[in-house]
Scaffold this active site. Sequence first.
Site, PDB file in Angstrom:
ATOM      1  N   HIS A 100      -1.498  -2.737  -4.593  1.00 26.63           N
ATOM      2  CA  HIS A 100      -1.462  -1.645  -5.574  1.00 26.63           C
ATOM      3  C   HIS A 100      -0.023  -1.160  -5.743  1.00 26.63           C
ATOM      4  O   HIS A 100       0.744  -1.111  -4.784  1.00 26.63           O
ATOM      5  CB  HIS A 100      -2.362  -0.502  -5.123  1.00 26.63           C
ATOM      6  CG  HIS A 100      -2.545   0.560  -6.159  1.00 26.63           C
ATOM      7  ND1 HIS A 100      -2.921   0.277  -7.456  1.00 26.63           N
ATOM      8  CD2 HIS A 100      -2.394   1.909  -6.097  1.00 26.63           C
ATOM      9  CE1 HIS A 100      -3.005   1.402  -8.140  1.00 26.63           C
ATOM     10  NE2 HIS A 100      -2.688   2.409  -7.342  1.00 26.63           N
ATOM     11  N   HIS A 113       0.703   6.180 -10.996  1.00 25.63           N
ATOM     12  CA  HIS A 113       0.147   4.832 -10.861  1.00 25.63           C
ATOM     13  C   HIS A 113      -1.031   4.666 -11.807  1.00 25.63           C
ATOM     14  O   HIS A 113      -1.720   5.628 -12.156  1.00 25.63           O
ATOM     15  CB  HIS A 113      -0.269   4.535  -9.413  1.00 25.63           C
ATOM     16  CG  HIS A 113      -1.284   5.479  -8.846  1.00 25.63           C
ATOM     17  ND1 HIS A 113      -2.440   5.063  -8.236  1.00 25.63           N
ATOM     18  CD2 HIS A 113      -1.315   6.838  -8.795  1.00 25.63           C
ATOM     19  CE1 HIS A 113      -3.133   6.100  -7.822  1.00 25.63           C
ATOM     20  NE2 HIS A 113      -2.475   7.193  -8.154  1.00 25.63           N
ATOM     21  N   CYS A 139      -2.175  -2.294 -12.634  1.00 26.80           N
ATOM     22  CA  CYS A 139      -1.178  -1.401 -12.035  1.00 26.80           C
ATOM     23  C   CYS A 139       0.186  -2.070 -11.893  1.00 26.80           C
ATOM     24  O   CYS A 139       1.229  -1.405 -11.979  1.00 26.80           O
ATOM     25  CB  CYS A 139      -1.671  -0.906 -10.676  1.00 26.80           C
ATOM     26  SG  CYS A 139      -1.940  -2.224  -9.450  1.00 26.80           S
TER      27      CYS A 139
END
Length: 225
Positions: free
Chosen positions: A55, A67, A156
């Site tokens: 991530h 994010h 992401c």
Amino acid sequence: MINLFAFLVEKLSLLCNLKVFFEATSVQGHERPTQRGHPLRRGDLLEVPRILFTHFGIYLGDNKVAHLIPDILPALTDDRRLLCSVVTNKRLIVGCVYKCATVRVDTLEDFAFGSRILVNPMDAGAGTKALPGEEVARRAEELVGSVPYSLLWNNCEHFATHCRYGRAASRQTEQFCECLKSLIRDQRSVLVTGTLGIISMVFCGIAPSTTLPTILIPFTLWMAG
């Protein structure tokens, strides 16, 4: 049948190796952001390993991270109190299915979710010079809000690289696509899918729902290979 089993084990091992590759390339040679006098700076690209993926986010300063994360809740409610709560796994999974996501700002702790944080690990191999930190953070802040989501084309990592380097890209997507290509090119995939289709016809009966996939999927793989 033994050959088919060996083939499936080989492909499963390949997928596992990809996961190990992502984690190894991310961890090697990087320190925790708070160790050895390396504080986080506004505009830093942060990454944290998850179970099946990595991530990414952009550090905004004051312990805040922007994010992109799949989330179904913004499509269901405008309640700011609910929307600001930490995204649960259920919200994330349903968001992936319905391709709903949001660029949100969370605390560093909520973003890390107990994982080790790596700082700017892409800079060395990006091939593109990182933008100034203030511009990186500004680009991230401008994108805060609901956005369409795609696991392969707008995730992401695309968000973070767009902000940091001015060009959206995803190593994870590229590695996944290469894995799919290898599966398609391997003619044993045709034999495996054909065999599974025949088995489904034996146990579920001959019907359009079993016969058509048994014919079309192996044929498509054979033509693509």
